[in-house]
Motif scaffolding. Sequence first.
Motif, PDB file in Angstrom:
ATOM      1  N   TYR A  19      34.023  41.176  33.322  1.00 46.04           N
ATOM      2  CA  TYR A  19      34.900  40.675  34.425  1.00 46.04           C
ATOM      3  C   TYR A  19      34.735  39.568  35.147  1.00 46.04           C
ATOM      4  CZ  TYR A  19      37.035  45.530  33.385  1.00 46.04           C
ATOM      5  OH  TYR A  19      37.538  46.647  32.815  1.00 46.04           O
ATOM      6  N   GLU A  47      45.616  41.754  37.680  1.00 42.26           N
ATOM      7  CA  GLU A  47      45.002  41.809  36.152  1.00 42.26           C
ATOM      8  C   GLU A  47      44.070  42.819  36.375  1.00 42.26           C
ATOM      9  OE1 GLU A  47      45.429  37.678  34.051  1.00 42.26           O
ATOM     10  OE2 GLU A  47      44.005  37.722  35.263  1.00 42.26           O
ATOM     11  N   GLN A  88      41.958  52.472  32.222  1.00 42.41           N
ATOM     12  CA  GLN A  88      40.741  53.209  31.438  1.00 42.41           C
ATOM     13  C   GLN A  88      40.722  54.499  32.182  1.00 42.41           C
ATOM     14  OE1 GLN A  88      37.262  50.701  31.198  1.00 42.41           O
ATOM     15  NE2 GLN A  88      38.249  49.050  31.855  1.00 42.41           N
ATOM     16  N   TYR A 141      39.478  36.926  36.313  1.00 43.63           N
ATOM     17  CA  TYR A 141      40.711  37.505  36.372  1.00 43.63           C
ATOM     18  C   TYR A 141      41.258  37.977  37.818  1.00 43.63           C
ATOM     19  CZ  TYR A 141      39.288  39.394  31.697  1.00 43.63           C
ATOM     20  OH  TYR A 141      38.675  39.332  30.584  1.00 43.63           O
ATOM     21  N   ASP A 175      45.377  46.249  36.488  1.00 46.16           N
ATOM     22  CA  ASP A 175      45.827  47.037  35.162  1.00 46.16           C
ATOM     23  C   ASP A 175      44.688  47.402  34.212  1.00 46.16           C
ATOM     24  OD1 ASP A 175      48.657  46.416  35.973  1.00 46.16           O
ATOM     25  OD2 ASP A 175      48.774  44.469  34.889  1.00 46.16           O
ATOM     26  N   MET A 176      43.705  46.560  34.304  1.00 41.11           N
ATOM     27  CA  MET A 176      42.713  46.835  33.306  1.00 41.11           C
ATOM     28  C   MET A 176      41.882  47.993  33.679  1.00 41.11           C
ATOM     29  SD  MET A 176      41.245  42.817  32.988  1.00 41.11           S
ATOM     30  CE  MET A 176      39.857  43.075  32.091  1.00 41.11           C
TER      31      MET A 176
END
Length: 193
Positions: A97, A7, A15, A3, A10-11
């Motif tokens: 990841y 990205e 969480q 990623y 954001d990921m």
Amino acid sequence: MRYTRDELLDMVSAQMPARRWTHVEGVMATSVSLAERYGADPVKADLAALLHDLAKFWPIEQQESVMLEHGLNPELLEYDKQLLHAEVAAFVAEQEYGINDPEVLDAIRYHTSGRVGMTLLDKIVCLADYIEPGRNFPGVDRIRELAEHNLEQALVAGFDSTITFLIEKQKVIFPLTVLARNDIVRRLGYDDK
């Protein structure tokens, strides 16, 4: 890496609550600053800091399940559950990841406990987690001042603060933290005085 940094931002931010994300941003900025000051790779410092708490808000049962299913450090299961998220985060960073840099993965894995023979990146991410701007506990300003001049002295002060807190709360102390502290103290020559 599977990623882009955007990205991953954001990921990971999705969480956790906003206040924890603010903490992660503070650890990222502090890690980069320390890396630039002490000669580590700021890109690696930023990446490890970004991912260091990615499992922090997973339910403990989920963290334990990942630990057991994948044969991760079983010793951690015998201590404070707050230690699990670092090991789980390193595992997820690698498996999900696509992070394959062992230095980054170790900095994530040992950011709560430390370890004997900490790398420069380990020390930076661990210390940044203690002193990022949102942290407010007795003695944090002294640790920040030490960090301006001596990474290892600041880290010892951070470990001392954690160990003292755990003793005052009558909590069990994870042995690796004591060993990590003692290793740095010996390297600094404090033991010879």
